[in-house]
Design an enzyme around this catalytic site. Structure first.
Site, mmCIF file in Angstrom:
data_model
loop_
_atom_site.group_PDB
_atom_site.id
_atom_site.type_symbol
_atom_site.label_atom_id
_atom_site.label_comp_id
_atom_site.label_asym_id
_atom_site.label_seq_id
_atom_site.Cartn_x
_atom_site.Cartn_y
_atom_site.Cartn_z
ATOM 1 N N ASP A 110 -9.746 -3.468 -5.829
ATOM 2 C CA ASP A 110 -9.176 -2.843 -4.637
ATOM 3 C C ASP A 110 -10.055 -1.656 -4.209
ATOM 4 O O ASP A 110 -10.205 -0.696 -4.959
ATOM 5 C CB ASP A 110 -7.752 -2.354 -4.962
ATOM 6 C CG ASP A 110 -6.995 -1.839 -3.738
ATOM 7 O OD1 ASP A 110 -7.644 -1.349 -2.791
ATOM 8 O OD2 ASP A 110 -5.756 -1.917 -3.742
ATOM 9 N N SER B 6 0.830 -1.196 0.000
ATOM 10 C CA SER B 6 0.000 0.000 0.000
ATOM 11 C C SER B 6 0.874 1.259 0.000
ATOM 12 O O SER B 6 1.690 1.444 -0.903
ATOM 13 C CB SER B 6 -0.958 -0.039 1.187
ATOM 14 O OG SER B 6 -1.966 0.942 1.085
ATOM 15 N N HIS C 3 -7.631 -5.161 -1.152
ATOM 16 C CA HIS C 3 -6.468 -4.347 -0.807
ATOM 17 C C HIS C 3 -5.567 -5.146 0.126
ATOM 18 O O HIS C 3 -5.934 -5.449 1.255
ATOM 19 C CB HIS C 3 -6.917 -3.053 -0.131
ATOM 20 C CG HIS C 3 -5.802 -2.072 0.074
ATOM 21 N ND1 HIS C 3 -5.228 -1.361 -0.970
ATOM 22 C CD2 HIS C 3 -5.121 -1.703 1.194
ATOM 23 C CE1 HIS C 3 -4.266 -0.575 -0.496
ATOM 24 N NE2 HIS C 3 -4.186 -0.768 0.812
#
Length: 324
Positions: A269, A140, A297
């Site tokens: 996502d 991320s 995610h």
């Protein structure tokens, strides 16, 4: 386990993929060796080693860069470090400033494009472990930092191979997405931690004079745009949140990467949109894209809800095995 991600139909939901591990995964506690790494500006970061290496050891080292408000406690970090250890890699999670739970000294903190702290630590590893290859995984926000670092260093990259997972390649687009639909729930949870951390800064710094925001107004910051306009941008020298997003988004750096890099992303996502995915002419030949319809995610679970398989960990290790 296959290198291609094929989730069970019971695990195809984007939110199940995103939330399953954080809610249900139980990983045995591990005692880390904590290295307090002093930075050149007088601040520090804490780096957590999984089974601390002997200085004479030449095993490859894998650096892990966590996501926003993540840490050594994050299931994706713990799971990956455990599997790396089983497969002959030493690993260390490189916490961004304050992310280990110990507040950093300076009024600033970390952000999606701050690569200098990571580079200082990497250079120290090169000096200490001259016979070891260095690999890296970024999740991320940490994936965005890693990709930007690789693009900035280009031919001089100290990394042998890297994996980026669910990186927000265009920060403004992703910040907009986080204010839509169910994604607002994720934004709310993340901002609770960010606002709490910012409030802590008021105990040791004159934040009102630094960012022109009263402490009582911190809790009113309810979107990433608001938080980054109020704190991230001014404290790190950006003109605005948009200026920060524009200069720190990693997508523009992909074409400069000269390190073998695997970029894993899912279409569903909830933190991003397909709009951020790079076109062929926006990446270098060293970057391999693996784009899946499902995965959420930082999810990528296979198996069943009762017997989940964490495909992501196996994929990372299989990729690194190609370059050891």
């Amino acid at each position: 386990m296959s290198n291609l991600f094929t989730p069970n139909f019971l695990l195809k939901n984007r939110h199940v993929q995103t939330l399953y591990a954080s809610i249900f995964r139980k990983i045995p506690n591990h005692t880390f060796d904590i290295e307090k790494f002093e930075l050149s500006d007088g601040d520090f970061i804490e780096c957590y080693w999984y089974n601390k290496r002997d200085i004479t050891n030449s095993k490859p080292i894998v650096l892990l860069f966590h996501g926003l408000t993540g840490s050594y406690k994050s299931p994706y970090i713990l799971g990956t470090m455990r599997e790396l250890d089983k497969n002959g890699y030493d690993s260390v999670v490189v916490h961004f400033r304050s992310s280990s739970g110990v507040m950093n000294i300076k009024a600033n903190s970390y952000h999606s494009g701050k690569t200098d702290d990571a580079m200082e630590f990497i250079k120290s590893l090169q000096n200490r472990y001259t016979d070891s290859k260095i690999f890296a995984v970024g999740y991320s926000l940490g994936g965005n930092v890693l990709l930007k670092l690789l693009g900035e260093t280009a031919d001089a990259s100290p990394i042998t191979a890297a994996v980026s997972v669910s990186a927000p390649l265009q920060l403004d687009v992703c910040s907009n997405q986080m204010s839509r639909g169910f994604s607002r729930v994720y934004q709310h949870l993340l901002l609770k931690d960010l606002n709490r951390s910012l409030e802590q800064k008021y105990k040791t710094h004159d934040m009102k004079s630094l960012i022109n925001l009263e402490k009582k107004d911190v809790k009113k910051l309810s979107t990433f745009w608001e938080f980054d306009d109020a704190y991230t941008a001014p404290i790190h020298g950006f003109a605005s949140a948009q200026d920060y997003y524009t200069k720190s988004s990693s997508k523009q750096f992909l074409k400069h990467i000269k390190t073998n890099t695997l970029l894993i992303h899912s279409i569903d996502d909830p933190f991003t949109t397909p709009e951020i995915l790079p076109k062929e002419d926006e990446i270098s030949p060293y970057v391999k894209l693996e784009i899946y319809q499902n995965g959420g995610h930082v999810g990528f679970l296979e198996g069943t809800p009762l017997k989940p398989k964490y495909w992501l960990e196996e994929r990372i290790i299989n990729y690194f095995h190609e370059y050891v």
